[in-house]
Design an enzyme around this catalytic site. Structure first.
Site, PDB file in Angstrom:
ATOM      1  N   CYS A  68      15.470 -21.858 -62.210  1.00 11.59           N
ATOM      2  CA  CYS A  68      14.177 -22.484 -62.514  1.00 11.59           C
ATOM      3  C   CYS A  68      14.334 -23.614 -63.537  1.00 11.59           C
ATOM      4  O   CYS A  68      14.870 -24.662 -63.191  1.00 11.59           O
ATOM      5  CB  CYS A  68      13.183 -21.418 -62.926  1.00 11.59           C
TER       6      CYS A  68
ATOM      7  N   HIS B  16      13.235 -16.850 -59.783  1.00 13.73           N
ATOM      8  CA  HIS B  16      13.734 -16.008 -60.888  1.00 13.73           C
ATOM      9  C   HIS B  16      14.461 -14.773 -60.362  1.00 13.73           C
ATOM     10  O   HIS B  16      13.852 -13.702 -60.261  1.00 13.73           O
ATOM     11  CB  HIS B  16      12.557 -15.568 -61.764  1.00 13.73           C
TER      12      HIS B  16
ATOM     13  N   GLU C 241      16.399 -12.833 -61.804  1.00 14.04           N
ATOM     14  CA  GLU C 241      16.557 -11.774 -62.814  1.00 14.04           C
ATOM     15  C   GLU C 241      15.321 -10.874 -62.867  1.00 14.04           C
ATOM     16  O   GLU C 241      15.329  -9.851 -63.519  1.00 14.04           O
ATOM     17  CB  GLU C 241      16.835 -12.407 -64.194  1.00 14.04           C
TER      18      GLU C 241
HETATM   19  N1  GLN Z   1       7.784 -25.337 -65.027  1.00  9.88           N
HETATM   20  C1  GLN Z   1       8.933 -25.148 -65.844  1.00  9.88           C
HETATM   21  C2  GLN Z   1       9.607 -26.493 -66.155  1.00  9.88           C
HETATM   22  O1  GLN Z   1       9.246 -27.469 -65.620  1.00  9.88           O
HETATM   23  C3  GLN Z   1       9.931 -24.237 -65.177  1.00  9.88           C
HETATM   24  C4  GLN Z   1       9.328 -22.865 -65.009  1.00  9.88           C
HETATM   25  C5  GLN Z   1      10.296 -21.736 -65.046  1.00  9.88           C
HETATM   26  O2  GLN Z   1      11.428 -21.860 -65.498  1.00  9.88           O
HETATM   27  N2  GLN Z   1       9.814 -20.596 -64.628  1.00  9.88           N
HETATM   28  O3  GLN Z   1      10.477 -26.549 -66.926  1.00  9.88           O
END
Ligand code: GLN
Length: 203
Positions: free
Chosen positions: A81, A175, A177
């Protein structure tokens, strides 16, 4: 073989869950708070969180160069992410500090503010039991807009790449994890073990 140590960048975000998952799959997990600790690990996870904050803290703590050097030397890295965003070379919009290592263009918050988080089943390529769907948890997730020739896409959602690999770099937009399915972490551990045995042979 000695248990490999996998570091999880512990500046901000979902690092505890990654550490638990790493221990569960039989590796040693350590939270990394300072660049001097990077040499303790054979692989590094950059967790989800807020990429602008993680980027700012990476600069403040002096992580950018250290991580870039280790990854260029071949140390496997797994970005989830916000960690995926940090590894990208390009964002389709905006400007913020990035590690800039993987040949991908990323769109942040790609699924819009309305569908801020959701779960969906994906079919992953090149990961154990590929016939079994993988339940992926997306939280204000990015997607990969464009990939360079060295990048292998391992899974898509609505046609957009959401998990990909380039050399020792593995990234996913969701995610892993936060679910019980440890296949993606095990895949990363395999990358770490393979790299480690090559380094050990050379040394
Ligand atoms: N929206 C976050 C970003 O732009 C990422 C979200 C996440 O890591 N769950 O950094």
């Amino acid at each position: 073989m000695k248990k490999p140590t996998i570091g999880v960048l512990a500046l901000q975000g979902a690092f505890r869950e990654h550490l638990q998952m790493i221990e569960r799959i039989g590796a040693r997990g350590i939270g990394i708070k300072y660049p001097a600790e990077l040499h303790l690990c054979q692989g590094l996870v950059i967790p989800g969180g807020e990429s602008t904050t993680i980027g700012k803290l990476m600069i403040e703590y002096g992580f950018l160069e250290g991580i870039r050097d280790l990854v260029r030397e071949g140390m496997p890295v797994f970005g989830t992410c916000a960690g995926l965003i940090m590894l990208a070379k390009r964002l389709d919009e905006g400007d913020q500090p990035l590690l800039g290592l993987m040949d991908i263009t990323v769109r942040r918050n790609a699924f819009g503010r309305q569908v801020d988080s959701f779960e969906t089943e994906l079919y992953l390529e090149g990961i154990e039991e590929a016939d079994n769907p993988y339940k992926a948890v997306f939280i204000r997730a990015p997607w990969i807009e464009d990939t360079g020739p060295e990048v292998k896409v391992l899974g898509r959602f609505e046609g957009k790449p959401v998990i990909a690999r380039q050399d020792g770099m593995l990234v996913c937009a969701f995610h892993p994890e936060l679910t019980k399915d440890s296949r993606i972490h095990r895949h990363f551990l395999k990358m770490v073990n393979e790299n480690h045995s090559v380094t050990a042979e050379k040394g």
